[in-house]
Design an enzyme around this catalytic site. Structure first.
Site, mmCIF file in Angstrom:
data_model
loop_
_atom_site.group_PDB
_atom_site.id
_atom_site.type_symbol
_atom_site.label_atom_id
_atom_site.label_comp_id
_atom_site.label_asym_id
_atom_site.label_seq_id
_atom_site.Cartn_x
_atom_site.Cartn_y
_atom_site.Cartn_z
ATOM 1 N N GLY A 1 -37.485 11.729 -3.918
ATOM 2 C CA GLY A 1 -38.312 12.796 -3.408
ATOM 3 C C GLY A 1 -37.519 13.937 -2.820
ATOM 4 O O GLY A 1 -36.290 13.892 -2.699
ATOM 5 N N ASP B 1 -10.848 -9.462 11.800
ATOM 6 C CA ASP B 1 -10.644 -8.295 10.943
ATOM 7 C C ASP B 1 -11.989 -7.766 10.453
ATOM 8 O O ASP B 1 -12.222 -6.554 10.404
ATOM 9 C CB ASP B 1 -9.753 -8.654 9.756
ATOM 10 N N LYS C 1 -7.004 0.026 10.817
ATOM 11 C CA LYS C 1 -8.264 -0.183 11.537
ATOM 12 C C LYS C 1 -8.100 -0.212 13.047
ATOM 13 O O LYS C 1 -9.066 0.005 13.786
ATOM 14 C CB LYS C 1 -8.899 -1.502 11.083
ATOM 15 N N LYS D 1 -13.996 -3.926 11.415
ATOM 16 C CA LYS D 1 -14.704 -3.019 10.511
ATOM 17 C C LYS D 1 -16.131 -2.773 10.997
ATOM 18 O O LYS D 1 -16.627 -1.640 10.963
ATOM 19 C CB LYS D 1 -14.714 -3.595 9.097
ATOM 20 N N VAL E 1 0.837 -1.202 0.000
ATOM 21 C CA VAL E 1 0.000 0.000 0.000
ATOM 22 C C VAL E 1 0.870 1.249 0.000
ATOM 23 O O VAL E 1 0.620 2.203 -0.745
ATOM 24 C CB VAL E 1 -0.948 -0.002 1.215
#
Length: 360
Positions: A340, A223, A119, A227, A15
């Site tokens: 709407g 994990d 996280k 979340k 990452v």
């Protein structure tokens, strides 16, 4: 004239390197003044902060020997350094390091904003969750952790918009693990059949890099539960920890005590085939109902009921037809069907609140 923005980037794995490459392609990208991994750090020299660190990749960054510090920096040292820059600083956390996440309040109190996919800071002790956001207010800093739930899906921002504009969340349900989504689609596809043993699917996914290095980190459901804990806290439920509600583990009880070491992983993978029959029984039970089995998490907000585990779902449902992706369904008092004026007004109100926040 706007103050310059400086970045401290921690974590340069898959990452982290992808982030650096993308940052390097941005026009007028913020300057990186700190780049760190577990064993080494790079710092731009003060007070001029020049030369800054190349925003391309770790390998190119370390090609400037004068920037290298041989040892890893403690989170407190990183916070002090970023808090001293002559402008606004942002910590970009590409890690899953709990110690760094626990230090977020230190950064935020010093005015250093946090952008993270980690996280653990938002799903461990509730006191840390509260401290993070209180510290952001105190330090006039921002916290963005969109990637902690749903990958690139705008789940958290959508929830916050709904809440900020006065809607009432009643239920959240979904699949929050791409790995488990993939495994169950291959184990029991919504269309067609599969006779591939569960253990073989796990082994193949691990070999292809689609699970964590230790697949038990996916199969234990924790994990996923992290979340779901974040989602529950965003909607106002004071959830103590991810293990404070039922989480169904897919690890056979007999294998749960194997050590979390390379040897333990090898033992787990070699012994898992002995338990394929149990997963076949789960598949057969769903088949008898004309359904498929999937790993799902749900939050019932009025009753404060949260659970994570296996469920039988209709074959034509969106969840049944996921193929390695994630999905979140949100039910609210306002969204009872259709559009709407009330729904359009909510969108306007959400945008107005964002503009007011930035102008403030």
């Amino acid at each position: 004239m706007a103050s310059p923005v400086y970045l401290g980037v921690v974590g340069v794995g898959g990452v982290g390197n992808a982030f650096l490459e993308q940052l390097g392609r941005l026009p007028n990208a913020p300057q990186i003044v700190l780049l760190a991994r577990s064993s080494q750090s790079l710092l731009a020299p003060t007070p001029a902060y020049s030369p800054c660190i190349p925003a391309t990749s770790w390998s190119k960054a370390v090609a400037t020997p004068s920037l290298i510090k041989p040892n890893a920096l403690l989170p407190e040292e990183i916070a002090t350094y970023l808090g001293s820059v002559p402008g606004r600083a942002i910590l970009v956390d590409n890690t899953s390091d709990l110690a760094l996440a626990q230090a977020y309040p230190i950064f935020l109190k010093q005015g250093v904003s946090v952008v993270t996919a980690n996280k653990k800071g938002f799903s461990s002790e509730l006191s840390l969750w509260n401290d993070i956001f209180a510290s952001a207010t105190k330090g006039n800093a921002y916290v963005h952790h969109q990637c902690t739930v749903g990958g690139t899906l705008p789940v958290l921002s959508t929830l916050r918009d709904l809440i900020a504009t006065g809607d009432e969340i009643t239920q959240i349900e979904g699949v929050l693990s791409g790995t488990l989504s993939l495994l169950f689609d291959e184990f029991m596809p919504a269309s067609g059949t599969s006779n591939v043993p569960w253990s073989s699917l796990v082994a193949h996914a691990r070999g292809a890099g689609e699970t964590e290095p230790d697949p038990r980190d996916d199969l234990n459901g924790l994990d996923f539960a992290r979340k779901l804990t974040i989602l529950a806290r965003v909607v106002g439920l004071e959830i103590a920890r991810p293990d404070s509600y039922p989480v169904e583990s897919l690890i056979p009880t007999e294998l749960a005590s194997l050590p979390s070491s390379p040897e333990g992983i090898t033992q787990f993978m070699s012994q898992l085939p002995a338990y394929d029959a149990r997963m076949d029984m789960i598949k057969d039970a769903a088949r008898q109902e004309g359904k498929v089995v999937r790993y799902i998490g749900s939050i019932d907000v009025p009753t404060k009921t949260i659970k994570v585990g296996l469920q039988h779902v209709e074959k034509n449902s969106p969840i049944a037809n996921l193929k390695g992706s994630q999905i979140v369904s949100i039910r609210t008092k306002r969204y009872r069907g259709g559009g709407g004026g009330e729904i359009t007004a909510m969108g306007l109100m959400a945008d107005l609140l964002k503009v007011i926040q930035r102008l403030g």
